[in-house]
Design an enzyme around this catalytic site. Sequence first.
Site, mmCIF file in Angstrom:
data_model
loop_
_atom_site.group_PDB
_atom_site.id
_atom_site.type_symbol
_atom_site.label_atom_id
_atom_site.label_comp_id
_atom_site.label_asym_id
_atom_site.label_seq_id
_atom_site.Cartn_x
_atom_site.Cartn_y
_atom_site.Cartn_z
ATOM 1 C CD GLU A 83 -3.072 8.176 7.936
ATOM 2 O OE1 GLU A 83 -2.244 9.057 8.198
ATOM 3 O OE2 GLU A 83 -2.930 7.345 7.025
ATOM 4 C CB CYS B 149 -2.863 1.287 -2.630
ATOM 5 S SG CYS B 149 -2.966 3.061 -2.844
ATOM 6 C CB CYS C 193 -9.974 4.980 -0.039
ATOM 7 S SG CYS C 193 -8.550 5.625 0.857
ATOM 8 C CG ASP D 122 -1.787 1.227 1.313
ATOM 9 O OD1 ASP D 122 -2.431 1.547 0.296
ATOM 10 O OD2 ASP D 122 -1.826 1.896 2.369
ATOM 11 C CB SER D 123 0.115 4.769 -0.661
ATOM 12 O OG SER D 123 -1.063 4.774 0.123
ATOM 13 C CG HIS E 160 -7.104 5.458 5.421
ATOM 14 N ND1 HIS E 160 -6.228 5.005 4.456
ATOM 15 C CD2 HIS E 160 -6.338 6.052 6.382
ATOM 16 C CE1 HIS E 160 -4.983 5.321 4.821
ATOM 17 N NE2 HIS E 160 -5.030 5.953 5.965
HETATM 18 N N1 DGL Z 1 -4.010 3.880 0.341
HETATM 19 C C1 DGL Z 1 -4.620 4.946 -0.388
HETATM 20 C C2 DGL Z 1 -5.817 4.404 -1.173
HETATM 21 O O1 DGL Z 1 -6.402 3.402 -0.824
HETATM 22 C C3 DGL Z 1 -5.030 6.098 0.509
HETATM 23 C C4 DGL Z 1 -3.873 6.912 1.045
HETATM 24 C C5 DGL Z 1 -3.118 7.622 -0.059
HETATM 25 O O2 DGL Z 1 -3.626 8.601 -0.611
HETATM 26 O O3 DGL Z 1 -2.009 7.194 -0.350
HETATM 27 O O4 DGL Z 1 -6.199 4.987 -2.168
#
Ligand code: DGL
Length: 270
Positions: free
Chosen positions: A152, A74, A186, A11-12, A188
């Site tokens: 977060e 991600c 997403c 993931d990012s 989160h």
């Molecule tokens: N993990 C990213 C997503 O699911 C969210 C956080 C980011 O913007 O990197 O799109």
Amino acid sequence: MADSRAIGVFDSGLGGLTVMREIAHRLPKEDIVYFGDTGRVPYGNRGKEIIRKYAVDDEKFLLQHNVKLIVAACGTVSSVAADTGYALPVPFFEMITHAAREAVRVTRNHKIGVIGTAATVGSGSHKQAIAALDPTAQVTACACPMFVPIVEEGWVDAGDELVNAVVARYVDPIIRAGCDTLILGCTHYPLLRHAIRAVVGEITLIDPGVAVAAAIQDYLSATGLFNADGGGQQRFFVTDKTQSFQKTASILLGKPMDETCVELVELEGL
Ligand code: DGL
């Protein structure tokens, strides 16, 4: 024929821990290697080319760990760089296809909402995937850039006035379009499900992590590549450990993160 190699998840940043959780819950015997590019997060407000470059780096890192399959947890990478994953020498799972399939399966009125980062919504990835399955479906997609920092911060309570106001503002077009199904596109967003539920009422919420975990289980059943005698070992690699690392990781993982399992790595020289 069993396969004891780990499942690779990237993931990012730390958001993909929500997806990892779903995979570990469904497949407790599988070892998992998690890679979070915490040094370069967020990806969601970046341009397509840079996201694609980062995705390739992340995939290379996991390949070095001899994983049997790779999951792009991600939503942003899944939306703009899935082709880089499908070109890998191991099976690849992204977050769009299985969520779209589940949304098309459950919708009754063929009106499906999608929420995600700006890059995810801008890519039209969900619209495309849904149209391929149900050309009559109407898709309403909304970018919700404030959701990631809110989660977060740990502000996920459905009773929190600020959270409620932000959710209501973002999802208003989806409610007005009459959607009966909403993809939480997403990493989160599943943590905001109660707050989203409080605003949208009876709309069916689709968690892509749940859909992907089920798809991985189906794949392992079909191929017999389960880890027959694994103990569900988990290793975490990140590119930065910020001050808030422990707090954020624990929120997203849903339990305190054991820092001794987390290694800091550099991507240079891959
Ligand atoms: N993990 C990213 C997503 O699911 C969210 C956080 C980011 O913007 O990197 O799109």
